[in-house]
Design a protein around this motif. Structure first.
Motif, PDB file in Angstrom:
ATOM      1  N   ALA A   1       0.835  -1.210   0.000  1.00  0.00           N
ATOM      2  CA  ALA A   1       0.000   0.000   0.000  1.00  0.00           C
ATOM      3  C   ALA A   1       0.864   1.252   0.000  1.00  0.00           C
ATOM      4  O   ALA A   1       0.557   2.234  -0.686  1.00  0.00           O
ATOM      5  CB  ALA A   1      -0.928  -0.003   1.214  1.00  0.00           C
ATOM      6  N   ARG A   2       1.977   1.207   0.762  1.00  0.00           N
ATOM      7  CA  ARG A   2       2.883   2.364   0.795  1.00  0.00           C
ATOM      8  C   ARG A   2       3.536   2.585  -0.567  1.00  0.00           C
ATOM      9  O   ARG A   2       3.629   3.719  -1.040  1.00  0.00           O
ATOM     10  CB  ARG A   2       3.951   2.155   1.875  1.00  0.00           C
ATOM     11  N   GLN A   3       3.972   1.497  -1.200  1.00  0.00           N
ATOM     12  CA  GLN A   3       4.614   1.623  -2.511  1.00  0.00           C
ATOM     13  C   GLN A   3       3.637   2.134  -3.565  1.00  0.00           C
ATOM     14  O   GLN A   3       4.004   2.954  -4.411  1.00  0.00           O
ATOM     15  CB  GLN A   3       5.193   0.270  -2.933  1.00  0.00           C
ATOM     16  N   LYS A   4       2.403   1.636  -3.503  1.00  0.00           N
ATOM     17  CA  LYS A   4       1.397   2.097  -4.469  1.00  0.00           C
ATOM     18  C   LYS A   4       1.097   3.579  -4.278  1.00  0.00           C
ATOM     19  O   LYS A   4       0.987   4.340  -5.250  1.00  0.00           O
ATOM     20  CB  LYS A   4       0.120   1.278  -4.309  1.00  0.00           C
ATOM     21  N   ALA A   5       0.977   4.009  -3.031  1.00  0.00           N
ATOM     22  CA  ALA A   5       0.691   5.422  -2.743  1.00  0.00           C
ATOM     23  C   ALA A   5       1.833   6.314  -3.215  1.00  0.00           C
ATOM     24  O   ALA A   5       1.611   7.369  -3.822  1.00  0.00           O
ATOM     25  CB  ALA A   5       0.443   5.613  -1.252  1.00  0.00           C
ATOM     26  N   LEU A   6       3.067   5.893  -2.933  1.00  0.00           N
ATOM     27  CA  LEU A   6       4.229   6.682  -3.372  1.00  0.00           C
ATOM     28  C   LEU A   6       4.353   6.673  -4.889  1.00  0.00           C
ATOM     29  O   LEU A   6       4.765   7.676  -5.499  1.00  0.00           O
ATOM     30  CB  LEU A   6       5.505   6.134  -2.733  1.00  0.00           C
ATOM     31  N   GLY A   7       3.983   5.529  -5.507  1.00  0.00           N
ATOM     32  CA  GLY A   7       4.063   5.445  -6.965  1.00  0.00           C
ATOM     33  C   GLY A   7       3.146   6.430  -7.660  1.00  0.00           C
ATOM     34  O   GLY A   7       3.481   6.972  -8.717  1.00  0.00           O
ATOM     35  N   THR A   8       1.966   6.678  -7.072  1.00  0.00           N
ATOM     36  CA  THR A   8       1.029   7.622  -7.677  1.00  0.00           C
ATOM     37  C   THR A   8       1.549   9.055  -7.632  1.00  0.00           C
ATOM     38  O   THR A   8       1.100   9.909  -8.395  1.00  0.00           O
ATOM     39  CB  THR A   8      -0.341   7.581  -6.980  1.00  0.00           C
ATOM     40  N   CYS A   9       2.506   9.319  -6.738  1.00  0.00           N
ATOM     41  CA  CYS A   9       3.064  10.671  -6.612  1.00  0.00           C
ATOM     42  C   CYS A   9       4.391  10.834  -7.367  1.00  0.00           C
ATOM     43  O   CYS A   9       4.871  11.955  -7.519  1.00  0.00           O
ATOM     44  CB  CYS A   9       3.307  11.000  -5.139  1.00  0.00           C
ATOM     45  N   GLY A  10       4.965   9.708  -7.819  1.00  0.00           N
ATOM     46  CA  GLY A  10       6.303   9.757  -8.401  1.00  0.00           C
ATOM     47  C   GLY A  10       6.429  10.679  -9.595  1.00  0.00           C
ATOM     48  O   GLY A  10       7.351  11.507  -9.677  1.00  0.00           O
ATOM     49  N   SER A  11       5.500  10.546 -10.556  1.00  0.00           N
ATOM     50  CA  SER A  11       5.576  11.372 -11.764  1.00  0.00           C
ATOM     51  C   SER A  11       5.410  12.850 -11.435  1.00  0.00           C
ATOM     52  O   SER A  11       6.088  13.708 -11.998  1.00  0.00           O
ATOM     53  CB  SER A  11       4.520  10.926 -12.771  1.00  0.00           C
ATOM     54  N   HIS A  12       4.501  13.138 -10.489  1.00  0.00           N
ATOM     55  CA  HIS A  12       4.264  14.533 -10.117  1.00  0.00           C
ATOM     56  C   HIS A  12       5.502  15.148  -9.470  1.00  0.00           C
ATOM     57  O   HIS A  12       5.870  16.293  -9.770  1.00  0.00           O
ATOM     58  CB  HIS A  12       3.060  14.622  -9.165  1.00  0.00           C
ATOM     59  N   VAL A  13       6.167  14.382  -8.604  1.00  0.00           N
ATOM     60  CA  VAL A  13       7.382  14.890  -7.952  1.00  0.00           C
ATOM     61  C   VAL A  13       8.468  15.158  -8.984  1.00  0.00           C
ATOM     62  O   VAL A  13       9.170  16.185  -8.919  1.00  0.00           O
ATOM     63  CB  VAL A  13       7.879  13.876  -6.890  1.00  0.00           C
ATOM     64  N   CYS A  14       8.618  14.266  -9.971  1.00  0.00           N
ATOM     65  CA  CYS A  14       9.610  14.482 -11.033  1.00  0.00           C
ATOM     66  C   CYS A  14       9.340  15.775 -11.801  1.00  0.00           C
ATOM     67  O   CYS A  14      10.257  16.553 -12.077  1.00  0.00           O
ATOM     68  CB  CYS A  14       9.616  13.293 -12.000  1.00  0.00           C
ATOM     69  N   VAL A  15       8.074  15.999 -12.143  1.00  0.00           N
ATOM     70  CA  VAL A  15       7.707  17.210 -12.882  1.00  0.00           C
ATOM     71  C   VAL A  15       7.948  18.458 -12.031  1.00  0.00           C
ATOM     72  O   VAL A  15       8.425  19.489 -12.529  1.00  0.00           O
ATOM     73  CB  VAL A  15       6.238  17.123 -13.344  1.00  0.00           C
ATOM     74  N   ILE A  16       7.625  18.373 -10.735  1.00  0.00           N
ATOM     75  CA  ILE A  16       7.878  19.498  -9.827  1.00  0.00           C
ATOM     76  C   ILE A  16       9.359  19.857  -9.815  1.00  0.00           C
ATOM     77  O   ILE A  16       9.737  21.030  -9.930  1.00  0.00           O
ATOM     78  CB  ILE A  16       7.393  19.155  -8.400  1.00  0.00           C
ATOM     79  N   LEU A  17      10.216  18.839  -9.694  1.00  0.00           N
ATOM     80  CA  LEU A  17      11.658  19.094  -9.652  1.00  0.00           C
ATOM     81  C   LEU A  17      12.155  19.669 -10.975  1.00  0.00           C
ATOM     82  O   LEU A  17      12.980  20.597 -10.988  1.00  0.00           O
ATOM     83  CB  LEU A  17      12.410  17.801  -9.320  1.00  0.00           C
ATOM     84  N   MET A  18      11.653  19.155 -12.102  1.00  0.00           N
ATOM     85  CA  MET A  18      12.069  19.654 -13.412  1.00  0.00           C
ATOM     86  C   MET A  18      11.633  21.102 -13.626  1.00  0.00           C
ATOM     87  O   MET A  18      12.277  21.851 -14.356  1.00  0.00           O
ATOM     88  CB  MET A  18      11.486  18.788 -14.534  1.00  0.00           C
ATOM     89  N   PHE A  19      10.536  21.486 -13.001  1.00  0.00           N
ATOM     90  CA  PHE A  19      10.026  22.853 -13.176  1.00  0.00           C
ATOM     91  C   PHE A  19      10.728  23.838 -12.255  1.00  0.00           C
ATOM     92  O   PHE A  19      11.247  24.862 -12.700  1.00  0.00           O
ATOM     93  CB  PHE A  19       8.514  22.879 -12.917  1.00  0.00           C
ATOM     94  N   TYR A  20      10.777  23.528 -10.954  1.00  0.00           N
ATOM     95  CA  TYR A  20      11.224  24.524  -9.982  1.00  0.00           C
ATOM     96  C   TYR A  20      12.743  24.674  -9.894  1.00  0.00           C
ATOM     97  O   TYR A  20      13.240  25.799  -9.727  1.00  0.00           O
ATOM     98  CB  TYR A  20      10.662  24.206  -8.597  1.00  0.00           C
ATOM     99  N   ILE A  21      13.497  23.585  -9.994  1.00  0.00           N
ATOM    100  CA  ILE A  21      14.956  23.711  -9.853  1.00  0.00           C
ATOM    101  C   ILE A  21      15.547  24.596 -10.947  1.00  0.00           C
ATOM    102  O   ILE A  21      16.255  25.575 -10.655  1.00  0.00           O
ATOM    103  CB  ILE A  21      15.622  22.315  -9.801  1.00  0.00           C
ATOM    104  N   PRO A  22      15.283  24.331 -12.237  1.00  0.00           N
ATOM    105  CA  PRO A  22      15.812  25.240 -13.265  1.00  0.00           C
ATOM    106  C   PRO A  22      15.232  26.646 -13.164  1.00  0.00           C
ATOM    107  O   PRO A  22      15.928  27.631 -13.436  1.00  0.00           O
ATOM    108  CB  PRO A  22      15.409  24.572 -14.577  1.00  0.00           C
ATOM    109  N   ALA A  23      13.936  26.745 -12.763  1.00  0.00           N
ATOM    110  CA  ALA A  23      13.297  28.059 -12.677  1.00  0.00           C
ATOM    111  C   ALA A  23      13.986  28.939 -11.644  1.00  0.00           C
ATOM    112  O   ALA A  23      14.348  30.094 -11.933  1.00  0.00           O
ATOM    113  CB  ALA A  23      11.821  27.910 -12.330  1.00  0.00           C
ATOM    114  N   PHE A  24      14.198  28.415 -10.450  1.00  0.00           N
ATOM    115  CA  PHE A  24      14.845  29.217  -9.404  1.00  0.00           C
ATOM    116  C   PHE A  24      16.315  29.480  -9.736  1.00  0.00           C
ATOM    117  O   PHE A  24      16.839  30.555  -9.452  1.00  0.00           O
ATOM    118  CB  PHE A  24      14.702  28.540  -8.045  1.00  0.00           C
ATOM    119  N   PHE A  25      16.973  28.510 -10.353  1.00  0.00           N
ATOM    120  CA  PHE A  25      18.362  28.733 -10.766  1.00  0.00           C
ATOM    121  C   PHE A  25      18.442  29.881 -11.776  1.00  0.00           C
ATOM    122  O   PHE A  25      19.290  30.771 -11.674  1.00  0.00           O
ATOM    123  CB  PHE A  25      18.943  27.460 -11.376  1.00  0.00           C
TER     124      PHE A  25
END
Length: 319
Positions: A239-263
């Motif tokens: 259940a923990r892995q499934k819950a984290l899996g549903t957030c994985g793609s969103h976290v990747c997109v967040i990092l791709m957006f905010y890290i270069p943006a703030f830099f």
């Protein structure tokens, strides 16, 4: 005195076209830079278009998470298409003129898309929070009416945040150079060509959008803190892995957006020793790479979309 002031007043209301020069120092390499740049742009167009097509036709994807994803895809298409076609024309044909109204339109949609992207990521974080922390109430909290209100609200907020910048630029007199050492019009870059005081432009253009985006980041961080807290209280490992899996793609997109943006923002404001060529090259990559990667990330990491993509292309192959 009236005679000498006339050109000044005319320049503020009807300025001559600007000339976009491209990437300074790399003019001889423009044609080579255009090849990967055009390829990535085509990937962004194709990826986001396929994503929108699947979400439109597949009933199983008619859910809040995918509605927000569709909105992100549309915003990414607007962001890249606002800048890339003009950039490619500079790479292929040399410096290009852009009329003042077109320049204002470009800088508005560029910054509006950026602020809206941030707001959509916040809405998607809220969606994941409700799905994981209150799964039994998910459909009653995120009803179609609520989804529409969220979409309209974040669009209107993004409009209100940046539309004043358009009028702050429009009021400026441009009585010096009309040459922009960039591939597209952006707020501060255009304002710095003015022969008037641009303090308001600098403070508003930096403080208001950045504070808006920072507030989004803080709220996203709070959402994921609560999500992680809920996940680690789940009884089973699956259940923990499934819950984290549903957030994985969103976290990747967040990092791709905010890290270069703030830099990019911090380097542009405080990195005075960073070469202008690097600033402009990075700014160009930023408007095309995240829009190209977002649909790929969701296609790879989201099972529902991955399965539909495979089905779509297998059907076309059999035909």
């Amino acid at each position: 005195m009236d005679i000498t002031m006339a050109p000044f007043n005319m320049s503020s209301f009807n300025p001559a076209p600007f000339t976009l020069m491209g990437i300074p120092g790399l003019e001889e390499y423009h044609i080579w830079i255009s090849i990967p740049f055009c390829t990535i742009y085509l990937v962004a167009i194709a990826g986001n278009s396929i994503l929108l097509y699947l979400i439109t036709i597949e009933h199983s994807l008619h859910a809040p998470m995918f509605y927000f994803l569709a909105m992100l895809a549309v915003t990414d298409l607007v962001l890249s298409t606002t800048c890339v076609p003009k950039t490619l024309s500079i790479f292929w044909l040399g410096p290009q003129e852009i009329a003042f109204p077109s320049c204002l339109t470009q800088l508005f949609f560029l910054h509006y898309s950026f602020v809206l992207d941030s707001a959509i990521l916040l809405a998607m974080a809220f969606d994941r929070y409700v799905a994981i922390c209150s799964p039994l109430r998910y459909t009653t909290i995120l009803t179609p009416q609520v989804i529409v209100k969220i979409m309209v609200g974040i669009s209107f907020r993004s409009f209100c945040v940046f539309v004043p910048c358009v009028f702050l630029v429009k009021r400026l007199p441009f009585c010096r150079t009309h040459i922009i050492h960039h591939t597209y019009c952006e707020h501060i870059g255009v304002a710095r060509l003015s022969c008037a005081d641009i303090s308001i432009n600098i403070w508003y253009g930096f403080a208001v959008p950045i504070m808006t985006v920072i507030s989004d980041v803080v709220l996203i961080a709070i959402s994921y803190t609560l999500i992680l807290k809920a996940v680690f209280h789940l009884p089973s490992r699956d259940a923990r892995q499934k819950a984290l899996g549903t957030c994985g793609s969103h976290v990747c997109v967040i990092l791709m957006f905010y890290i270069p943006a703030f830099f990019s923002i911090l380097a542009h404001r405080f990195g005075h020793n960073v070469p202008l060529t690097f600033h402009i090259m990075f700014a160009n990559l930023y408007v095309v790479i995240p829009p190209a990667l977002n649909p790929i990330v969701y296609g790879v990491k989201t099972k529902q979309i991955r399965d539909k993509v495979f089905l779509l292309f297998s059907l076309k192959h059999t035909e």
